[in-house]
Write a protein that holds these residues in place. Structure first.
Motif, PDB file in Angstrom:
ATOM      1  N   ILE A 402      42.633  81.773  54.379  1.00 54.55           N
ATOM      2  CA  ILE A 402      42.681  83.124  54.944  1.00 54.55           C
ATOM      3  C   ILE A 402      42.126  83.111  56.369  1.00 54.55           C
ATOM      4  O   ILE A 402      41.057  82.553  56.638  1.00 54.55           O
ATOM      5  CB  ILE A 402      41.884  84.096  54.053  1.00 54.55           C
ATOM      6  N   ALA A 428      53.468  89.529  56.510  1.00 55.51           N
ATOM      7  CA  ALA A 428      52.029  89.578  56.758  1.00 55.51           C
ATOM      8  C   ALA A 428      51.686  88.475  57.742  1.00 55.51           C
ATOM      9  O   ALA A 428      52.450  87.535  57.970  1.00 55.51           O
ATOM     10  CB  ALA A 428      51.256  89.411  55.443  1.00 55.51           C
ATOM     11  N   ASN A 445      44.404  88.366  55.536  1.00 52.42           N
ATOM     12  CA  ASN A 445      43.145  88.313  54.786  1.00 52.42           C
ATOM     13  C   ASN A 445      43.358  88.377  53.274  1.00 52.42           C
ATOM     14  O   ASN A 445      42.407  88.559  52.521  1.00 52.42           O
ATOM     15  CB  ASN A 445      42.224  89.454  55.229  1.00 52.42           C
ATOM     16  N   THR A 446      44.596  88.286  52.827  1.00 50.48           N
ATOM     17  CA  THR A 446      44.890  88.257  51.393  1.00 50.48           C
ATOM     18  C   THR A 446      45.581  86.939  51.068  1.00 50.48           C
ATOM     19  O   THR A 446      46.368  86.427  51.855  1.00 50.48           O
ATOM     20  CB  THR A 446      45.804  89.426  50.978  1.00 50.48           C
ATOM     21  N   ASP A 447      45.237  86.390  49.868  1.00 51.24           N
ATOM     22  CA  ASP A 447      45.842  85.120  49.493  1.00 51.24           C
ATOM     23  C   ASP A 447      47.198  85.341  48.841  1.00 51.24           C
ATOM     24  O   ASP A 447      47.566  86.448  48.487  1.00 51.24           O
ATOM     25  CB  ASP A 447      44.921  84.342  48.554  1.00 51.24           C
ATOM     26  N   ARG A 475      42.256  81.143  49.433  1.00 46.72           N
ATOM     27  CA  ARG A 475      40.869  81.469  49.771  1.00 46.72           C
ATOM     28  C   ARG A 475      40.053  80.183  49.896  1.00 46.72           C
ATOM     29  O   ARG A 475      40.380  79.177  49.249  1.00 46.72           O
ATOM     30  CB  ARG A 475      40.256  82.365  48.693  1.00 46.72           C
TER      31      ARG A 475
END
Length: 592
Positions: A402, A428, A445-447, A475
């Motif tokens: 991330i 994204a 920021n999201t897996d 992450r």
């Protein structure tokens, strides 16, 4: 009444013969698989295994069937055990049976002669019924009722009002029901599954005991499977709810059965079944005196001890390729006592446990899978395009954490040598240069996987090409933190001097990792009461928490819990290990 039976059997034979006459070979309407028909001169054995077909407006353009019969209740099945398959759409079945049931009470033999019918609805359901045109009850114990023998001198659960040595021929009850097929092997499912519901309409004679005069209800679940076109296995289970007459209690039951029919696609088939009931009430109490025709009687409150029946049924059935069938069988109740176990005047009762059964009828068969027609030949290949444009997207690396960066690049191949433009898109993340042939991309920021697509365009004719690569966003790996236990003296919760070394290590780790949380567990040995040890464990955990907070660790990051003596780390049976539980009773666990 015998005339009624003869009429019913004749009606069944006439209907089956009419159905067979209307489905002669060559019309394309025979419901049975031709594998039933013996090979004739000049006919190969391979040809005899091909099923006949009929038109249908269901899922396939044609319907093919394999042999099947009815149960004595009228639905599709073996003999006593139903199967999960149902009649095809708008097809019907009809049959006449002679079935038999034996019971310990009175060494009673119940013979039913039902006429059955069935009709297929929509290819997924069938309606059916079974009307007992003749019921005969033979009660062999003498006297008819014996108050001193609750195991054999009482009432029969199925026919509790029977009170004569021989009832003669009497009209029985009418059962009607429906079976809904939820999956079938003709749909290429691994097995057939169906739900069945039935209701008994009390049309039978109550004076003779042929009926209780009350309605009964039954619901079942059925699973069946034909294996290798040779053997059909089936099993069912369900609940039967019996209506209570005014004279005596009855019992509900769990009904069950297992069976097999083989060979499943030949004219002559053997059926083997194991079926029975599990009564919910093993003691049936009379609500008023019951008087037999011989003058014997059961007192009010007499309790009959009844045994749940378990039957073995073997049958041999011959079936014509056009659906007509006839069969004979043998039924034997496994768990029935002999007469001499209760009455000294009897020396032989083996015949009480068994009887012969017969059936005739018509069933058009159940549907089987029809392979779809072969696909049409492929169209001729199109003319080669005048302009061929392709692109290949690459990522380096293709797995990033991330917020980290991956470098994207694209390689375009154009048959005309066009100078193409590039455009990068993704749902994204962010691109540094979305119009470049190569560009860095920053992960969100999201897996999870993120598809990244590049589109190249030739400005000359606006021809485009695209390619997509999937970048796996992960992450950062979670670190594991392990700290030494904090030891205490017996019955103490003050920190020993050497304990501060382990706690100072925890303080440094918490300061370096502000997102960590800590759980402090208090433990004791087994000396003392459980309540006292729980309180001692809590005080020990609190002492550690107070030390950590005194070193600047926020109390919100600390949680205490006491297990007292409930979770010893070492053996409490020996003194040398019990002291380790006493002094090593503090476990610090770091959790995120």
């Amino acid at each position: 009444m015998l005339k009624s039976v003869s009429f019913a059997v004749g009606l069944t034979l006439a209907a089956a013969g009419g159905a067979a006459a209307q489905t002669t070979p060559g019309t394309g309407a025979s419901p049975q698989s031709s594998s039933q028909t013996p090979a004739t001169t000049g006919t190969t054995s391979q040809a005899t295994t091909q099923p006949r077909t009929t038109p249908s407006d269901t899922m396939s353009t044609e319907v093919q069937t394999r042999p099947a019969t009815t149960t004595f209740m009228g639905d599709t099945g073996l003999w006593y055990v139903p199967t999960g398959e149902v009649l095809p759409r708008k097809r019907w079945s009809m049959s006449a049976y002679r079935v038999n049931f034996d019971d310990n009470q009175g060494f009673t033999d119940v013979s039913n002669w039902p006429l059955t019918f069935g009709f297929g609805l929509g290819g997924h359901a069938e309606l059916f019924g079974s009307w007992v045109l003749v019921n005969r009850i033979d009660r062999d114990i003498r006297p008819l009722f014996v108050n001193s023998i609750p195991q054999a001198g009482g009432v029969v659960p199925q026919n509790p009002l029977a009170r004569d040595t021989w009832s003669g021929n009497n009209l029985g009850d009418l059962w009607v029901g429906g079976k809904w097929n939820l999956m079938s092997q003709w749909q290429q499912r691994p097995a057939a599954f169906a739900l069945r519901g039935m209701v008994k309409l009390p049309t039978g004679d109550t004076d003779s005991g042929a009926s209780t005069g009350k309605a009964d209800f039954e619901v079942d679940a059925i699973v069946s499977k034909e294996v290798n076109q040779r053997v059909e296995f089936s099993g069912y289970g369900g609940f039967l709810f019996r209506g209570n007459p005014d004279e005596v209690e009855t019992t509900n039951s769990f009904k069950w059965g297992l069976g097999a029919g083989f060979p499943s696609r030949k004219a002559l088939r053997l059926t083997a079944e194991l079926e029975g009931e599990a009564y919910t009430n093993g003691s049936l109490q009379t609500k008023q005196p019951l008087f037999g025709t011989d003058g014997s009687f059961l007192n009010t409150g007499f309790i009959s001890d009844v045994t749940s029946p378990v039957n073995v049924d073997l049958g041999l059935t011959w079936q014509h390729p056009h659906g007509f069938f006839a069969g004979a069988g043998w039924t034997w109740r496994l768990n029935m006592d002999t007469r001499d176990e209760f009455l000294s005047q009897y020396t032989n009762g083996a015949g009480d446990k068994m009887d012969l059964v017969v059936r005739v009828g018509y069933h058009p068969g159940v549907r089987i899978y029809v392979p779809p027609p072969p696909p049409a030949p492929p169209a001729p290949p199109p003319a080669p395009p005048a302009h061929d444009l392709t692109v290949k997207a690459n990522c380096d690396p293709c797995t990033v954490e991330i917020g980290k960066t991956s470098t994207l690049s694209a390689t375009a191949t154009d048959s005309t040598g066009c100078s193409v433009t590039y455009n990068w898109t993704a749902p994204a993340g962010t691109f540094t240069n979305p119009r470049g042939q190569q560009t860095p991309w920053t992960a969100p920021n999201t897996d999870g996987p993120v598809p990244v697509t590049v589109t190249v365009t030739c400005p000359t004719d606006n021809k485009t090409a695209t390619d997509t690569v999937n970048i796996q966003v992960v992450r950062p790996a979670v670190k594991n933190f392990v700290f030494e236990d904090v030891h205490f003296d017996f019955d103490r919760y003050s920190l020993r001097p050497e304990a501060t070394r382990a706690l100072d290590e925890a303080v440094r780790t918490l300061q370096e990792n502000p997102d960590l949380r800590i759980e402090i567990e208090g433990h004791t040995c087994n000396i003392g009461t459980a309540e006292y040890n729980l309180a001692l464990g809590e005080r020990r955990a609190t002492a550690v928490r107070e030390y950590l907070t005194s070193r600047g660790i926020n109390a919100d990051r600390l949680r205490t819990v006491s297990y007292g003596e409930e979770r010893p780390k070492y053996d409490n049976a020996r003194e040398e290990t019990r002291r380790l539980n006493r002094r090593a009773a503090m476990i610090v666990r770091i959790t995120r």
